[in-house]
Scaffold this motif. Structure first.
Motif, PDB file in Angstrom:
ATOM      1  N   THR A 134      19.105 -24.319  -6.700  1.00 21.42           N
ATOM      2  CA  THR A 134      18.295 -25.352  -6.056  1.00 21.42           C
ATOM      3  C   THR A 134      17.523 -26.156  -7.093  1.00 21.42           C
ATOM      4  O   THR A 134      17.360 -27.375  -6.959  1.00 21.42           O
TER       5      THR A 134
ATOM      6  N   MET B 111      27.710 -29.664  -3.936  1.00 20.90           N
ATOM      7  CA  MET B 111      26.325 -29.970  -3.614  1.00 20.90           C
ATOM      8  C   MET B 111      25.658 -30.773  -4.719  1.00 20.90           C
ATOM      9  O   MET B 111      24.885 -31.709  -4.450  1.00 20.90           O
TER      10      MET B 111
ATOM     11  N   SER C  97      19.702 -25.601   1.161  1.00 17.04           N
ATOM     12  CA  SER C  97      20.538 -25.260   0.008  1.00 17.04           C
ATOM     13  C   SER C  97      20.558 -23.753  -0.258  1.00 17.04           C
ATOM     14  O   SER C  97      21.628 -23.160  -0.461  1.00 17.04           O
TER      15      SER C  97
ATOM     16  N   LEU D  75      20.194 -31.013   3.041  1.00 13.88           N
ATOM     17  CA  LEU D  75      20.790 -30.195   1.992  1.00 13.88           C
ATOM     18  C   LEU D  75      19.719 -29.519   1.149  1.00 13.88           C
ATOM     19  O   LEU D  75      19.851 -28.336   0.801  1.00 13.88           O
TER      20      LEU D  75
END
Length: 202
Positions: free
Chosen positions: A49, A105, A30, A26
């Motif tokens: 991020t 996320m 990302s 991830l």
């Protein structure tokens, strides 16, 4: 010797779970994932991020406060369960509602840093002597190198959105491993030690 070998197998597998649970992938993808939604430009994706890094740091502080209360095994079970569910949630968000991808996320990173990430290292220090820790640490870095190399080819072969689906399957596998091996079939050192009661040799 058999007890030590089994400890190495358990802790090595947990380190592999740490790598393949989806966190590192991830963080690698990302920006690509966010830009692929066509709803976020590159500058905003890079900024998000950075937010993921902040969530990772925040999760560590939360983890330090809950590890003594819940214990490592419970946090591993909760961690893999939440990571698997959030992977499916992010898969849905990426394909159906991109506005949900960013919070999904962030929650994924937070759950990782509150459970699977640090717990595998604590579990390793509880069960193994210093030379055993060195061995499993070597396994960790070798597997991480292989993961970072192979995940790029997986992305090209299956597409970016398949990352979350594969991660959910992997998290399910390690959830079963923790439940069967680390909980039902107790380790040679079955005490679920808190960080304040770990032996000085750890």
């Amino acid at each position: 010797f058999r007890r030590q070998l089994r400890c190495v197998q358990e802790t090595g597998t947990l380190h592999m779970g740490n790598i393949f649970c989806g966190f590192f992938g991830l963080m690698i993808f990302s920006t690509t994932l966010l830009i692929s939604t066509n709803a976020i430009n590159e500058d905003s994706a890079i900024q998000i991020t950075l937010y993921l890094g902040v969530m990772n740091l925040a999760g560590i502080f939360v983890y330090a406060g809950v590890i003594d209360y819940f214990g490592r095994r419970a946090l591993l079970l909760l961690g893999y369960t939440s990571l698997g569910c959030l992977s499916l949630f992010n898969y849905y968000a990426l394909n159906n509602n991109p506005s949900l991808l960013v919070p999904g996320m962030c929650l994924f990173v937070l759950c990782y840093s509150m459970s699977v990430g640090p717990t595998s290292w604590i579990y390793c220090s509880e069960l193994l002597p210093s030379n055993g820790v060195s061995l499993t640490t070597t396994v960790f870095w070798i597997c991480e190198s292989l993961y970072c190399f192979s995940i790029l080819h997986v992305k090209e072969a299956l597409g970016v959105d398949s990352f979350f689906y594969l991660t959910a399957v992997i998290d399910l596998f390690f959830l079963i491993f923790v439940f069967v091996i680390c909980l039902l079939y107790t380790s040679p050192s079955p005490r679920d030690l808190s960080t304040s009661r770990m032996p000085s040799s750890a």
